[in-house]
Scaffold this active site. Structure first.
Site, short mmCIF file in Angstrom:
data_model
loop_
_atom_site.label_atom_id
_atom_site.label_comp_id
_atom_site.label_asym_id
_atom_site.label_seq_id
_atom_site.Cartn_x
_atom_site.Cartn_y
_atom_site.Cartn_z
N GLY A 72 -0.89 -1.66 -1.73
CA GLY A 72 -2.09 -2.43 -2.08
C GLY A 72 -1.77 -3.91 -2.18
O GLY A 72 -0.61 -4.30 -2.34
N ASP A 73 -2.80 -4.70 -2.10
CA ASP A 73 -2.66 -6.15 -2.19
C ASP A 73 -3.35 -6.58 -3.48
O ASP A 73 -4.57 -6.41 -3.62
CB ASP A 73 -3.34 -6.78 -0.97
CG ASP A 73 -3.32 -8.30 -1.03
OD1 ASP A 73 -2.70 -8.86 -1.97
OD2 ASP A 73 -3.93 -8.94 -0.15
N PHE A 74 -2.57 -7.14 -4.41
CA PHE A 74 -3.19 -7.47 -5.70
C PHE A 74 -4.08 -8.72 -5.65
O PHE A 74 -4.63 -9.12 -6.68
CB PHE A 74 -2.19 -7.50 -6.85
CG PHE A 74 -0.92 -8.31 -6.66
CD1 PHE A 74 -0.93 -9.56 -6.11
CD2 PHE A 74 0.30 -7.78 -7.13
CE1 PHE A 74 0.23 -10.31 -6.00
CE2 PHE A 74 1.47 -8.51 -7.01
CZ PHE A 74 1.44 -9.78 -6.43
N HIS A 110 4.40 -14.74 -13.00
CA HIS A 110 5.28 -15.92 -12.96
C HIS A 110 5.64 -16.33 -11.53
O HIS A 110 6.19 -17.40 -11.31
CB HIS A 110 6.55 -15.71 -13.81
CG HIS A 110 7.61 -14.85 -13.19
ND1 HIS A 110 8.93 -14.89 -13.60
CD2 HIS A 110 7.55 -13.90 -12.22
CE1 HIS A 110 9.64 -14.02 -12.88
NE2 HIS A 110 8.83 -13.41 -12.05
N ASP A 154 2.06 -1.58 -4.85
CA ASP A 154 2.93 -2.67 -4.39
C ASP A 154 2.78 -2.78 -2.88
O ASP A 154 1.92 -2.12 -2.29
CB ASP A 154 4.40 -2.43 -4.79
CG ASP A 154 5.19 -3.73 -4.92
OD1 ASP A 154 5.36 -4.43 -3.91
OD2 ASP A 154 5.62 -4.07 -6.04
C1 LIG Z 1 9.17 -10.27 -9.12
S1 LIG Z 1 8.79 -8.70 -8.46
C2 LIG Z 1 8.48 -7.76 -9.93
C3 LIG Z 1 8.66 -6.29 -9.70
C4 LIG Z 1 8.51 -5.43 -10.95
N1 LIG Z 1 7.24 -5.63 -11.61
C5 LIG Z 1 9.65 -5.68 -11.91
O1 LIG Z 1 9.47 -6.39 -12.88
O2 LIG Z 1 10.75 -5.17 -11.65
C6 LIG Z 1 7.14 -8.96 -7.86
C7 LIG Z 1 6.56 -7.75 -7.16
O3 LIG Z 1 5.28 -8.10 -6.62
C8 LIG Z 1 5.14 -7.46 -5.37
N2 LIG Z 1 4.12 -8.18 -4.58
C9 LIG Z 1 4.20 -9.41 -4.02
N3 LIG Z 1 3.05 -9.72 -3.41
C10 LIG Z 1 2.21 -8.66 -3.57
C11 LIG Z 1 0.87 -8.40 -3.19
N4 LIG Z 1 0.15 -9.31 -2.50
N5 LIG Z 1 0.30 -7.23 -3.57
C12 LIG Z 1 1.03 -6.30 -4.27
N6 LIG Z 1 2.32 -6.50 -4.67
C13 LIG Z 1 2.90 -7.67 -4.33
C14 LIG Z 1 6.53 -7.54 -4.77
O4 LIG Z 1 6.71 -6.63 -3.71
C15 LIG Z 1 7.40 -7.24 -5.98
O5 LIG Z 1 7.64 -5.86 -6.13
#
Ligand SMILES: C[S@@+](CC[C@H](N)C(=O)[O-])C[C@H]1O[C@@H](n2cnc3c(N)ncnc32)[C@H](O)[C@@H]1O
Length: 358
Positions: A248-250, A268, A222
């Site tokens: 990390g950056d997804f 989503h 994350d």
């Molecule tokens: C809507 S939250 C969902 C968190 C978790 N999967 C849950 O369901 O409780 C989206 C997650 O994506 C992470 N996120 C956003 N952009 C990101 C990126 N570029 N690389 C990695 N993680 C990222 C956010 O920090 C957050 O924790």
């Protein structure tokens, strides 16, 4: 899929039905006004949480003056707030004029797992409210509005406002703790496999998955904020040493290896192009025989759902092109990312979609 989630869906549907029946004799103009009033009732819930009233009443009933002293508020104004809180069902007063929490009021307390209080604070955040004020513009243009409302995209906003990011992470954690056990039970994790949760926050879902089998290990990816918080969270759940957390950056290829990759409530948040990029990042990290497991709230145009349309509208308002998708729409994203659907397990709220390399 499970009882609590069935209760959420059934409860929401029942509440909607009862409202419809109860509203039937109410003149339409009055129904409009009552619906508008719900926005102010939400303000009352927010004020209860911000004033610390659920915590102050946790040990028993108090008169308004005693409660006012405890929370440092104006007694007369507090009584006015409590009367509305009672009409909503959050508190109840007795013959001695003392107010106590109902089950609903009790649910507003800050608990170890967060409860719904972080969600209430998230609803109150200025950035959240500003985005909702642009719903009309979002529908007129079909374009994301969070940036127009707040000056930056939602994830950049959180990066620049760590307190809001922390509260949002607590919100996600609380929601995930509520349905995590059921989601973790919905998939046959292979013994001794490594499960990587991508965009997994502080590791909430992973903690529920790993609780199912001590031979499982976890990888967590994350952004810097949630990963910084994950060490304490994972330690509190006895998972230090079983989970390796990486910033990390997804949108770039993942550097972790795992047997199963999870994406829960991540796709989503994004438009099709960026959702495909995330899927490609995961696909690139998948080994032969590897699996992707998505947990998402699915759109099903054939079947009205009491919650999904509002979640979807929230994505329209708050994200940069995100939305709730149908299974067919996920199939399209999979195809573009070199994946194929293997199975679907529809749930009451979240569904599970398993995919493998095409
Ligand atoms: C809507 S939250 C969902 C968190 C978790 N999967 C849950 O369901 O409780 C989206 C997650 O994506 C992470 N996120 C956003 N952009 C990101 C990126 N570029 N690389 C990695 N993680 C990222 C956010 O920090 C957050 O924790």
């Amino acid at each position: 899929m499970n009882l609590p989630l069935l209760a959420v869906k059934t409860g929401a549907a029942l509440s909607r039905l009862l409202h419809t029946v109860a509203d039937a004799p109410v003149p339409p103009e009055m129904r409009v006004l009552l619906t508008l009033n719900r926005a102010y009732e939400a303000e009352v819930l927010i004020a209860l949480v911000r004033l610390g009233i659920p915590g102050a009443l946790a040990d028993g009933a108090l008169t308004p003056p005693d409660l006012a002293e405890r929370i440092d508020a104006d007694g007369a104004a507090l009584l006015r707030l409590l009367r509305v809180a009672e009409s909503i069902g959050a508190v109840r007063h007795d013959a001695a004029g003392r107010y106590r929490l109902t089950a609903m009021g009790d649910a507003l307390r800050d608990t170890e797992t967060g409860g719904v209080a972080p969600f209430v604070r998230y609803s109150h955040a200025t950035s959240t409210r500003r985005a909702w004020t642009r719903l009309t513009e979002a529908v007129a243009s079909g374009l994301p509005q969070f940036e127009a409302a707040n000056g930056s995209t939602s994830w950049q906003w959180f990066a620049d406002h760590p307190d809001e990011e922390k509260n949002f992470a607590a919100t996600m954690r609380a929601v995930c703790d509520y349905n995590g056990p059921a989601l973790a039970a919905a998939y046959p994790w292979r013994a001794r496999s490594t499960v990587c949760d991508v965009g997994g926050g502080v590791g909430t879902l992973l903690s529920h998955v790993l609780a199912r089998d001590p031979s499982l290990r976890g990888e967590l990816v994350d952004q810097a904020g949630p990963i910084a918080e994950s060490a304490d969270f994972l330690a509190a759940r006895g998972l230090t040493g079983r989970v390796h957390a990486t910033v990390g950056d997804f949108f770039t290829p993942l550097t972790v290896s795992a047997d199963v990759f999870l994406l829960k409530d991540v796709l989503h948040d994004w438009d099709d192009d960026r959702a495909t990029t995330i899927l490609r990042s995961v696909r690139a990290a998948m080994q032969a025989g590897g699996r992707l497991v998505l947990f998402e709230v699915l759109q099903n145009p054939e079947r009205a759902h009491p919650l999904v349309p509002l979640v979807d509208l929230t994505m329209l308002v708050h994200t940069d092109g995100g939305r709730q998708r149908t299974v067919a729409e996920f199939d399209g994203l999979f195809a573009a990312a070199g994946l194929r659907r293997v199975s679907v397990r529809e749930g009451q709220v979240h569904s599970l979609i398993e995919a493998a390399a095409a």
